[in-house]
Design a protein around this motif. Sequence first.
Motif, PDB file in Angstrom:
ATOM      1  N   ALA A  46      10.125  -1.955  -1.905  1.00 42.79           N
ATOM      2  CA  ALA A  46       9.263  -0.821  -1.561  1.00 42.79           C
ATOM      3  C   ALA A  46       9.507  -0.417  -0.116  1.00 42.79           C
ATOM      4  CB  ALA A  46       7.797  -1.190  -1.761  1.00 42.79           C
ATOM      5  N   GLY A  47       9.202   0.840   0.171  1.00 43.46           N
ATOM      6  CA  GLY A  47       9.353   1.336   1.531  1.00 43.46           C
ATOM      7  C   GLY A  47       8.321   0.754   2.469  1.00 43.46           C
ATOM      8  N   ASP A  48       8.691   0.706   3.734  1.00 38.61           N
ATOM      9  CA  ASP A  48       7.797   0.234   4.787  1.00 38.61           C
ATOM     10  C   ASP A  48       7.005   1.428   5.294  1.00 38.61           C
ATOM     11  OD1 ASP A  48       6.803  -0.430   7.445  1.00 38.61           O
ATOM     12  OD2 ASP A  48       8.127  -2.177   7.361  1.00 38.61           O
ATOM     13  N   LEU A  49       5.684   1.295   5.366  1.00 35.85           N
ATOM     14  CA  LEU A  49       4.831   2.395   5.813  1.00 35.85           C
ATOM     15  C   LEU A  49       5.150   2.862   7.220  1.00 35.85           C
ATOM     16  CD1 LEU A  49       1.395   1.223   4.374  1.00 35.85           C
ATOM     17  CD2 LEU A  49       2.836   3.079   3.551  1.00 35.85           C
ATOM     18  N   ASP A  83      14.177   4.015   5.848  1.00 38.56           N
ATOM     19  CA  ASP A  83      15.193   3.183   6.493  1.00 38.56           C
ATOM     20  C   ASP A  83      15.013   1.702   6.235  1.00 38.56           C
ATOM     21  OD1 ASP A  83      16.009   5.575   7.506  1.00 38.56           O
ATOM     22  OD2 ASP A  83      15.385   5.185   9.557  1.00 38.56           O
ATOM     23  N   VAL A  84      13.785   1.254   6.061  1.00 41.58           N
ATOM     24  CA  VAL A  84      13.517  -0.173   5.897  1.00 41.58           C
ATOM     25  C   VAL A  84      12.801  -0.408   4.575  1.00 41.58           C
ATOM     26  CG1 VAL A  84      12.315  -2.173   6.848  1.00 41.58           C
ATOM     27  CG2 VAL A  84      13.406  -0.527   8.391  1.00 41.58           C
ATOM     28  N   LEU A  85      13.320  -1.355   3.809  1.00 43.85           N
ATOM     29  CA  LEU A  85      12.728  -1.706   2.514  1.00 43.85           C
ATOM     30  C   LEU A  85      12.327  -3.178   2.536  1.00 43.85           C
ATOM     31  CD1 LEU A  85      15.396  -0.003   0.241  1.00 43.85           C
ATOM     32  CD2 LEU A  85      13.163   0.905   0.890  1.00 43.85           C
ATOM     33  N   HIS A  86      11.339  -3.512   1.732  1.00 39.51           N
ATOM     34  CA  HIS A  86      10.877  -4.897   1.629  1.00 39.51           C
ATOM     35  C   HIS A  86      10.864  -5.328   0.172  1.00 39.51           C
ATOM     36  CE1 HIS A  86       9.769  -4.966   5.804  1.00 39.51           C
ATOM     37  NE2 HIS A  86       8.997  -3.913   5.649  1.00 39.51           N
ATOM     38  N   ALA A  87      11.488  -6.469  -0.087  1.00 38.10           N
ATOM     39  CA  ALA A  87      11.460  -7.052  -1.429  1.00 38.10           C
ATOM     40  C   ALA A  87      10.049  -7.532  -1.741  1.00 38.10           C
ATOM     41  CB  ALA A  87      12.445  -8.212  -1.509  1.00 38.10           C
ATOM     42  N   PHE A  88       9.682  -7.479  -3.024  1.00 39.92           N
ATOM     43  CA  PHE A  88       8.378  -7.995  -3.427  1.00 39.92           C
ATOM     44  C   PHE A  88       8.487  -8.704  -4.769  1.00 39.92           C
ATOM     45  CE2 PHE A  88       8.367  -3.776  -5.432  1.00 39.92           C
ATOM     46  CZ  PHE A  88       7.920  -4.067  -6.711  1.00 39.92           C
ATOM     47  N   MET A  89       7.498  -9.543  -5.029  1.00 35.91           N
ATOM     48  CA  MET A  89       7.318 -10.166  -6.330  1.00 35.91           C
ATOM     49  C   MET A  89       5.852 -10.009  -6.702  1.00 35.91           C
ATOM     50  SD  MET A  89       8.227 -13.942  -7.821  1.00 35.91           S
ATOM     51  CE  MET A  89       7.006 -14.922  -7.021  1.00 35.91           C
ATOM     52  N   TRP A  90       5.598  -9.610  -7.937  1.00 38.02           N
ATOM     53  CA  TRP A  90       4.237  -9.492  -8.452  1.00 38.02           C
ATOM     54  C   TRP A  90       4.087 -10.458  -9.617  1.00 38.02           C
ATOM     55  CZ3 TRP A  90       2.244  -8.537 -13.257  1.00 38.02           C
ATOM     56  CH2 TRP A  90       0.866  -8.309 -13.321  1.00 38.02           C
ATOM     57  N   GLY A 142       0.805  -1.203   0.000  1.00 37.18           N
ATOM     58  CA  GLY A 142       0.000   0.000   0.000  1.00 37.18           C
ATOM     59  C   GLY A 142       0.845   1.264   0.000  1.00 37.18           C
ATOM     60  N   SER A 143       2.141   1.092  -0.093  1.00 38.57           N
ATOM     61  CA  SER A 143       3.069   2.220  -0.049  1.00 38.57           C
ATOM     62  C   SER A 143       2.990   3.017  -1.344  1.00 38.57           C
ATOM     63  CB  SER A 143       4.496   1.699   0.146  1.00 38.57           C
ATOM     64  OG  SER A 143       5.421   2.740   0.049  1.00 38.57           O
ATOM     65  N   TYR A 203      22.042 -13.513  13.684  1.00 43.70           N
ATOM     66  CA  TYR A 203      22.500 -13.004  14.979  1.00 43.70           C
ATOM     67  C   TYR A 203      22.002 -11.569  15.172  1.00 43.70           C
ATOM     68  CZ  TYR A 203      25.538 -11.381  18.686  1.00 43.70           C
ATOM     69  OH  TYR A 203      26.013 -10.840  19.844  1.00 43.70           O
ATOM     70  N   THR A 204      22.216 -10.737  14.150  1.00 46.27           N
ATOM     71  CA  THR A 204      21.620  -9.406  14.117  1.00 46.27           C
ATOM     72  C   THR A 204      20.398  -9.518  13.223  1.00 46.27           C
ATOM     73  OG1 THR A 204      23.807  -8.400  14.293  1.00 46.27           O
ATOM     74  CG2 THR A 204      21.997  -6.977  13.580  1.00 46.27           C
ATOM     75  N   LYS A 205      19.210  -9.253  13.759  1.00 43.52           N
ATOM     76  CA  LYS A 205      17.961  -9.469  13.029  1.00 43.52           C
ATOM     77  C   LYS A 205      17.951  -8.713  11.702  1.00 43.52           C
ATOM     78  CE  LYS A 205      12.987  -9.112  13.330  1.00 43.52           C
ATOM     79  NZ  LYS A 205      11.836  -8.634  14.084  1.00 43.52           N
ATOM     80  N   HIS A 206      17.618  -9.422  10.638  1.00 45.14           N
ATOM     81  CA  HIS A 206      17.469  -8.805   9.328  1.00 45.14           C
ATOM     82  C   HIS A 206      16.039  -8.281   9.169  1.00 45.14           C
ATOM     83  CE1 HIS A 206      21.073 -10.410   6.855  1.00 45.14           C
ATOM     84  NE2 HIS A 206      21.427 -10.107   8.084  1.00 45.14           N
ATOM     85  N   VAL A 207      15.919  -7.024   8.758  1.00 38.87           N
ATOM     86  CA  VAL A 207      14.608  -6.399   8.575  1.00 38.87           C
ATOM     87  C   VAL A 207      14.429  -5.844   7.165  1.00 38.87           C
ATOM     88  CG1 VAL A 207      14.333  -5.820  11.017  1.00 38.87           C
ATOM     89  CG2 VAL A 207      15.431  -4.174   9.470  1.00 38.87           C
ATOM     90  N   ASP A 208      15.516  -5.710   6.433  1.00 39.44           N
ATOM     91  CA  ASP A 208      15.522  -5.086   5.111  1.00 39.44           C
ATOM     92  C   ASP A 208      15.751  -6.156   4.054  1.00 39.44           C
ATOM     93  OD1 ASP A 208      16.104  -2.146   3.798  1.00 39.44           O
ATOM     94  OD2 ASP A 208      17.233  -3.714   2.779  1.00 39.44           O
ATOM     95  N   SER A 209      14.990  -6.112   2.951  1.00 38.16           N
ATOM     96  CA  SER A 209      15.232  -7.014   1.828  1.00 38.16           C
ATOM     97  C   SER A 209      14.964  -6.274   0.528  1.00 38.16           C
ATOM     98  CB  SER A 209      14.355  -8.267   1.929  1.00 38.16           C
ATOM     99  OG  SER A 209      12.988  -7.927   1.933  1.00 38.16           O
TER     100      SER A 209
END
Length: 120
Positions: free
Chosen positions: A30-33, A39-46, A10-11, A62-68
Amino acid sequence: MPSRDILPNGSIWLDTPTAINQRGDVVGFAGDLEFVEGDVLHAFMWTREDGIRQLKPLPHRYTKHVDSEAYGINERRQVVGVSCDADLVDCRAVIWITAHTTDLNDLKGNFPKMLASAKT
């Protein structure tokens, strides 16, 4: 074929398609709402069949991954890209196969260097 709007999560900001295959499947990030600073991006497939779907970062780091971020896709719908922690210090090249995230460093055999990103 007519063009389509793809709005992951929905970004309406930082929606970045990066690759398309012969089937018309699109990948990108895409950016995280919740992080409007970008700062945080999310990979997507359509895909035409399933619409938009998020591709998760690597689990159990070990260090949590939040960005893809997804950078490439082939005809078998295997997607390559990167998964990172919030500070972009621990980044790993990844492949998504049927939405399962795998660190490409686990598959590189005796290659001595760390793979930090993957592109087609």
